[in-house]
Design an enzyme around this catalytic site. Structure first.
Site, short mmCIF file in Angstrom:
data_model
loop_
_atom_site.label_atom_id
_atom_site.label_comp_id
_atom_site.label_asym_id
_atom_site.label_seq_id
_atom_site.Cartn_x
_atom_site.Cartn_y
_atom_site.Cartn_z
N GLY A 258 1.04 -1.07 -0.07
CA GLY A 258 0.19 0.08 0.05
C GLY A 258 0.90 1.16 0.02
O GLY A 258 2.04 1.11 -0.50
N CYS A 261 2.68 5.73 -3.10
CA CYS A 261 3.14 5.56 -4.13
C CYS A 261 3.00 4.31 -5.07
O CYS A 261 2.76 4.56 -5.91
CB CYS A 261 4.87 5.56 -3.85
SG CYS A 261 5.55 7.05 -3.46
N ARG A 328 -2.68 5.79 3.98
CA ARG A 328 -3.13 5.73 2.63
C ARG A 328 -3.06 4.30 1.92
O ARG A 328 -1.76 3.68 1.87
CB ARG A 328 -2.42 6.85 1.66
CG ARG A 328 -2.88 8.30 1.95
CD ARG A 328 -2.18 9.25 1.40
NE ARG A 328 -0.72 9.45 1.72
CZ ARG A 328 0.17 10.53 1.31
NH1 ARG A 328 -0.10 10.99 0.35
NH2 ARG A 328 1.27 10.62 1.90
C1 UDX Z 1 7.78 3.22 -1.90
C2 UDX Z 1 9.30 3.19 -2.76
O1 UDX Z 1 10.23 2.15 -1.65
C3 UDX Z 1 10.06 4.49 -2.76
O2 UDX Z 1 11.29 4.19 -3.61
C4 UDX Z 1 9.13 5.32 -3.48
O3 UDX Z 1 9.72 6.70 -3.83
C5 UDX Z 1 7.70 5.59 -2.86
O4 UDX Z 1 7.22 4.02 -2.87
P1 UDX Z 1 6.97 3.62 0.57
O5 UDX Z 1 5.70 3.59 -0.09
O6 UDX Z 1 7.35 4.55 1.63
O7 UDX Z 1 8.10 3.72 -0.66
O8 UDX Z 1 7.20 2.10 1.13
P2 UDX Z 1 8.05 0.69 1.04
O9 UDX Z 1 8.91 0.74 2.24
O10 UDX Z 1 8.58 0.64 -0.37
O11 UDX Z 1 6.82 -0.40 1.09
C6 UDX Z 1 5.54 -0.24 0.27
C7 UDX Z 1 4.64 -1.22 0.68
O12 UDX Z 1 5.16 -2.55 0.26
C8 UDX Z 1 4.27 -1.29 2.08
O13 UDX Z 1 2.81 -1.66 2.44
C9 UDX Z 1 4.98 -2.75 2.59
O14 UDX Z 1 4.44 -3.09 3.71
C10 UDX Z 1 5.12 -3.46 1.35
N1 UDX Z 1 6.15 -4.36 1.17
C11 UDX Z 1 7.30 -3.91 1.04
C12 UDX Z 1 6.10 -5.85 1.10
O15 UDX Z 1 4.79 -6.30 1.39
N2 UDX Z 1 6.90 -6.73 1.06
C13 UDX Z 1 8.26 -6.33 0.75
O16 UDX Z 1 9.22 -7.03 0.74
C14 UDX Z 1 8.48 -4.77 0.80
#
Ligand code: UDX
Length: 431
Positions: A258, A261, A328
């Site tokens: 989620g 981004c 979000r």
């Molecule tokens: C992301 C990108 O990492 C970043 O480079 C971009 O600019 C914006 O979007 P962010 O949304 O802050 O950043 O979170 P991130 O840590 O990447 O995690 C995104 C989602 O993926 C979260 O819901 C997280 O729980 C999920 N996730 C992440 C997983 O389910 N498994 C994973 O291995 C990594």
């Protein structure tokens, strides 16, 4: 910085990206004026408060207050500004395309700022936006002002580090002087600078987020298959990730991705493709897998409890990931609305969630601790892997539940240990 001139920078937008960009550029030694149109936000920032939670950001803003100011006033923003950074949001419009109206209003406000050297767009935009901004600048008598795309790759919770020590700084510019100006602006940042044309830089951002989302959806599908075949996805992901060609990152199975981004940018990329007449098949599947993933807990709880009607379900963690107050596109919002629609009673806990207008259920069902939220519940779901959940007295919590059914949506807890405490434990892709 040594050998590089300090610049006067105008940052448009005091949102998440604008604040981090402004603070970090001030930290690098530049003079920065951040402009926003929201009077409350500007007043808050001027009083020394930071409207978002981001580790290190408050300290950085305080440390640089001589060089970093906040204003509503356009004249003050542009006075002496050499570089205008556009950091406004680009939410999806009704057609699914990014709504660029805020970008256009910034570009319009630059008319007459003939002393500017460059306009830089950091907001995430469809490929081709730079060319349209270029044309608008030309029409506004700013043909001599350079243009650059400088997408951000910051993850919430580590945005300051991501800016100061990035994997790469991507600069898309149509002329060498502008590329050099923006490269020099980042002097002091530890990371390689990659210069390219504007359209490619715009695409890098969308492609990066889409590939990261793809990795997660991929491992989530493998997790489902692990459940059906008796394999353990945690072991699988660990060993797959040791292949240096694949890497260990973004292979954590879970209850869906989620945030601000991934959902927005993957939809925007799909829409961008549709507008060209091409259907991005892989990305469409990645999005669909994620939508299903967010609902999987519901079916599994239903199978276990027989029905959800009248059942009390505790959601442990609400934010889209730990370390942020952002809800979000969080899986919790999908779970709560599905549970409520099925006639269940929702209870929740989160240490930091800042719900928006679409989550009225949070304020009425929120509890101070995970144990309180679980008391008398028929099931609990770990939605966000907050470290606090590791500290819960799970034995006591089980005793206080009406039925100790636990869906661990982030594989945070030890399955054997939880079963030994009496839980009916369900994880993601674990036998
Ligand atoms: C992301 C990108 O990492 C970043 O480079 C971009 O600019 C914006 O979007 P962010 O949304 O802050 O950043 O979170 P991130 O840590 O990447 O995690 C995104 C989602 O993926 C979260 O819901 C997280 O729980 C999920 N996730 C992440 C997983 O389910 N498994 C994973 O291995 C990594």
């Amino acid at each position: 910085m040594v050998g590089k001139p300090e610049r006067q920078v105008a940052v448009f937008g005091a949102g998440y990206i604008g604040l981090v960009t402004g603070a970090c550029l001030a930290e690098l030694g530049h003079r920065v004026v951040v402009r926003d149109i929201d009077p409350e936000k500007v007043a808050l920032l001027r009083s020394g408060d930071v409207p978002i939670y981001e580790p290190g950001l408050g300290d950085m803003i305080a440390r640089n207050k001589e060089r970093l100011t906040f204003t509503l006033d356009l004249g003050e923003t542009l006075d002496g500004a050499e570089i205008a950074y556009v950091c406004v949001d680009t939410p999806p419009s009704a057609s699914g395309d990014a709504d660029l109206s805020r970008i256009w209003s910034v570009v319009k406000s630059l008319e007459g700022a003939t002393h500017l050297k460059a306009v830089v767009v950091k907001s995430t935009v469809p490929v081709g936006t730079g060319a349209r901004v270029r044309a608008a600048l030309d029409a506004a008598g700013l043909a001599h002002v350079g243009y650059a795309a400088n997408p951000e790759f910051t993850a919430e919770g580590r945005a300051v580090t991501d800016f100061m020590r990035p994997d790469r700084i991507v600069i898309g510019a149509s002329d060498e002087a502008t590329a050099q100006l923006i490269t020099d602006l980042h002097h002091g940042v530890e990371g390689p600078v990659v210069v390219m044309d504007v359209r490619s830089a715009e695409m890098v951002k969308l492609a990066s987020n889409a590939l990261l989302a793809t990795k997660i959806s991929f491992i989530n599908e493998i997790a489902t298959l692990c459940e059906k075949t008796g394999a353990d996805v945690e072991e699988v992901a660990r060993a797959v990730g040791l292949d240096h060609r694949l890497g260990p990152h973004f292979l954590r199975p879970g209850i869906g991705w989620g945030g601000s981004c991934f959902p927005k940018d993957s939809e925007a990329l799909r829409q961008l493709a549709s507008n060209t007449g091409y259907h991005l098949q892989l990305l469409s599947a990645v999005i669909e897998v994620n939508n299903l993933q967010k609902r999987r807990a519901i079916q599994q709880l239903k199978d276990e409890l027989g029905t959800l009607a009248g059942m009390r379900v505790a959601l442990l963690g609400l934010t889209f990931k730990p370390g942020t107050d952002d809800m979000r596109e969080a899986t919790s919002t999908v779970l709560a609305s599905r549970l409520l629609a099925e006639g269940a009673e929702v209870r929740c806990w989160d240490p930091m969630a800042r719900p928006g207008e679409v989550e009225p259920w949070v304020s009425t069902t929120r509890h101070a601790t995970p144990e309180e939220a679980m008391a008398g519940a028929d099931a609990a779901v770990v939605v966000t892997e907050w470290p606090q959940l590791k500290e819960v007295d799970w034995a006591r919590a089980a005793a206080a539940m009406r039925r100790p059914v636990l869906f661990d949506g982030r594989n945070l807890l030890d399955p054997a240990g939880m079963r030994a405490l009496g839980y009916t434990y369900m994880g993601v892709g674990r036998p």
